[in-house]
Design a protein around this motif. Sequence first.
Motif, PDB file in Angstrom:
ATOM      1  N   THR A 122      76.723   7.360 -18.022  1.00 21.84           N
ATOM      2  CA  THR A 122      76.089   7.330 -16.710  1.00 21.84           C
ATOM      3  C   THR A 122      77.191   7.344 -15.661  1.00 21.84           C
ATOM      4  OG1 THR A 122      74.263   6.017 -17.598  1.00 21.84           O
ATOM      5  CG2 THR A 122      74.494   6.104 -15.191  1.00 21.84           C
ATOM      6  N   ILE A 123      77.076   8.260 -14.709  1.00 23.32           N
ATOM      7  CA  ILE A 123      78.102   8.416 -13.676  1.00 23.32           C
ATOM      8  C   ILE A 123      77.538   7.959 -12.342  1.00 23.32           C
ATOM      9  CG2 ILE A 123      79.487  10.083 -12.364  1.00 23.32           C
ATOM     10  CD1 ILE A 123      78.333  11.006 -15.851  1.00 23.32           C
ATOM     11  N   VAL A 124      78.287   7.113 -11.649  1.00 20.97           N
ATOM     12  CA  VAL A 124      77.948   6.689 -10.294  1.00 20.97           C
ATOM     13  C   VAL A 124      78.961   7.352  -9.365  1.00 20.97           C
ATOM     14  CG1 VAL A 124      77.638   4.738  -8.732  1.00 20.97           C
ATOM     15  CG2 VAL A 124      77.045   4.506 -11.158  1.00 20.97           C
ATOM     16  N   ARG A 125      78.493   8.284  -8.560  1.00 20.35           N
ATOM     17  CA  ARG A 125      79.408   9.019  -7.687  1.00 20.35           C
ATOM     18  C   ARG A 125      79.548   8.318  -6.335  1.00 20.35           C
ATOM     19  NH1 ARG A 125      78.551  13.542  -3.512  1.00 20.35           N
ATOM     20  NH2 ARG A 125      80.691  14.164  -3.071  1.00 20.35           N
ATOM     21  N   PHE A 161      68.315  11.880 -11.754  1.00 25.65           N
ATOM     22  CA  PHE A 161      69.256  11.705 -10.649  1.00 25.65           C
ATOM     23  C   PHE A 161      68.651  10.700  -9.677  1.00 25.65           C
ATOM     24  CE2 PHE A 161      70.526  12.850  -6.295  1.00 25.65           C
ATOM     25  CZ  PHE A 161      71.905  12.817  -6.397  1.00 25.65           C
ATOM     26  N   ALA A 162      69.459   9.747  -9.220  1.00 26.45           N
ATOM     27  CA  ALA A 162      68.995   8.762  -8.238  1.00 26.45           C
ATOM     28  C   ALA A 162      70.033   8.640  -7.133  1.00 26.45           C
ATOM     29  CB  ALA A 162      68.761   7.400  -8.891  1.00 26.45           C
ATOM     30  N   ALA A 163      69.563   8.407  -5.920  1.00 27.43           N
ATOM     31  CA  ALA A 163      70.461   8.278  -4.778  1.00 27.43           C
ATOM     32  C   ALA A 163      69.812   7.400  -3.719  1.00 27.43           C
ATOM     33  CB  ALA A 163      70.792   9.647  -4.197  1.00 27.43           C
ATOM     34  N   ASN A 164      70.652   6.785  -2.886  1.00 25.02           N
ATOM     35  CA  ASN A 164      70.107   6.023  -1.760  1.00 25.02           C
ATOM     36  C   ASN A 164      70.220   6.794  -0.451  1.00 25.02           C
ATOM     37  OD1 ASN A 164      72.831   5.819  -1.160  1.00 25.02           O
ATOM     38  ND2 ASN A 164      72.936   3.602  -1.382  1.00 25.02           N
ATOM     39  N   ARG A 165      70.612   8.077  -0.571  1.00 26.77           N
ATOM     40  CA  ARG A 165      70.647   8.955   0.593  1.00 26.77           C
ATOM     41  C   ARG A 165      70.750  10.399   0.113  1.00 26.77           C
ATOM     42  NH1 ARG A 165      74.626  12.998   2.285  1.00 26.77           N
ATOM     43  NH2 ARG A 165      73.900  13.612   4.352  1.00 26.77           N
ATOM     44  N   LEU A 166      69.983  11.276   0.739  1.00 26.73           N
ATOM     45  CA  LEU A 166      70.088  12.717   0.510  1.00 26.73           C
ATOM     46  C   LEU A 166      70.166  13.400   1.876  1.00 26.73           C
ATOM     47  CD1 LEU A 166      67.500  13.282  -2.376  1.00 26.73           C
ATOM     48  CD2 LEU A 166      69.991  13.248  -2.554  1.00 26.73           C
ATOM     49  N   VAL A 181      73.639   8.600  -8.710  1.00 31.48           N
ATOM     50  CA  VAL A 181      73.715   8.247 -10.129  1.00 31.48           C
ATOM     51  C   VAL A 181      73.123   9.382 -10.956  1.00 31.48           C
ATOM     52  CG1 VAL A 181      73.167   6.507 -11.876  1.00 31.48           C
ATOM     53  CG2 VAL A 181      73.362   5.836  -9.470  1.00 31.48           C
ATOM     54  N   VAL A 182      73.807   9.744 -12.034  1.00 27.37           N
ATOM     55  CA  VAL A 182      73.352  10.830 -12.899  1.00 27.37           C
ATOM     56  C   VAL A 182      73.853  10.565 -14.321  1.00 27.37           C
ATOM     57  CG1 VAL A 182      75.395  12.283 -12.531  1.00 27.37           C
ATOM     58  CG2 VAL A 182      73.192  13.365 -13.045  1.00 27.37           C
ATOM     59  N   SER A 183      73.144  11.093 -15.296  1.00 33.36           N
ATOM     60  CA  SER A 183      73.600  10.974 -16.681  1.00 33.36           C
ATOM     61  C   SER A 183      74.675  12.022 -16.961  1.00 33.36           C
ATOM     62  CB  SER A 183      72.444  11.179 -17.656  1.00 33.36           C
ATOM     63  OG  SER A 183      72.020  12.536 -17.644  1.00 33.36           O
ATOM     64  N   PHE A 184      75.487  11.752 -17.970  1.00 28.78           N
ATOM     65  CA  PHE A 184      76.524  12.716 -18.323  1.00 28.78           C
ATOM     66  C   PHE A 184      75.901  14.033 -18.794  1.00 28.78           C
ATOM     67  CE2 PHE A 184      79.379  14.830 -21.300  1.00 28.78           C
ATOM     68  CZ  PHE A 184      80.516  14.952 -20.513  1.00 28.78           C
ATOM     69  N   ASP A 185      74.809  13.951 -19.546  1.00 26.73           N
ATOM     70  CA  ASP A 185      74.177  15.180 -20.042  1.00 26.73           C
ATOM     71  C   ASP A 185      73.732  16.071 -18.890  1.00 26.73           C
ATOM     72  OD1 ASP A 185      74.582  14.398 -22.650  1.00 26.73           O
ATOM     73  OD2 ASP A 185      72.542  13.677 -22.972  1.00 26.73           O
ATOM     74  N   ASN A 186      73.156  15.471 -17.864  1.00 28.62           N
ATOM     75  CA  ASN A 186      72.714  16.285 -16.735  1.00 28.62           C
ATOM     76  C   ASN A 186      73.891  16.748 -15.878  1.00 28.62           C
ATOM     77  OD1 ASN A 186      69.892  16.539 -17.080  1.00 28.62           O
ATOM     78  ND2 ASN A 186      69.609  14.417 -16.455  1.00 28.62           N
ATOM     79  N   LEU A 187      74.932  15.931 -15.782  1.00 22.55           N
ATOM     80  CA  LEU A 187      76.127  16.389 -15.083  1.00 22.55           C
ATOM     81  C   LEU A 187      76.721  17.601 -15.803  1.00 22.55           C
ATOM     82  CD1 LEU A 187      78.107  15.665 -12.711  1.00 22.55           C
ATOM     83  CD2 LEU A 187      79.527  14.567 -14.466  1.00 22.55           C
TER      84      LEU A 187
END
Length: 257
Positions: free
Chosen positions: A98-101, A128-133, A149-155
């Motif tokens: 899980t990646i938090v960018r 994919f989750a975010a607190n701002r788009l 936030v995104v999973s490695f597979d989706n990244l």
Amino acid sequence: MPARDSSVVAIIQARMGSSRLPGKVLKEVCGKPMLVRQVTRVRRASTIGQVVVATTSDPEDNCIAEMCRKFGIPYFRGSPLDVLDRYYRTAGLFGAETIVRLTGDCPVIDPRLIDRTVHSFFEHKADFAANRLPPPFKRTTPIGMDTEVVSFDNLARAWCEAEQKHEREHVMPYFYQQEGRFKVVLLDHEPDLSHYRLTVDTPEDLALIQQIYEHFECTDEFSLDEIISLLEQRPDLAALNAEVVQKDFLDKDTRFQ
């Protein structure tokens, strides 16, 4: 999800190049580089297992690598232009599932907002989750608290499929630009605090951040709520960068041209 899972990796992108404030990530705030301040705050998020800096292979970023070694911060050096590729390779190297960018210009980011975004990602089984788009979505968090936030597979899927220049430079647009392609969760903040600017991209921004840290006696432990309370009591501080215009997410590094 268990706390402090080492497979949940916060990756902070950082480089010395900046059109409005060159070298901003290493500007000192209360005696420490701004990027070190941010890493310290991110490490306090209970959901984050590792914090890594993703800088570039450009020689001008040697000083970021040196700073990371000095302060014991794990780092990776990758493409200066293809930031999506830099994230993908950093995530692979550090075993991220899980990646938090995060971006390296947010020295007062609140670890609780990071945790809230990560928890929502898992609770909703999101892609994919975010607190701002970006627009047309409505921002409700202050600029400077952005978390994705995104999973490695989706990244990895985005790494393979994203072709547009802004998709490669800004890392995550591939996940939310086309409706229905991914399950996206957007967290709103109550109350709406979108009018506050707590990032650093100009000298005016840096002046505000320095004032905030000095008010809290140069600790790293103050919260977003405490910052907002301070700015409400001291509108002169909020006015320091009130005229700064945020760059559009479609703006691309001119070197892409």
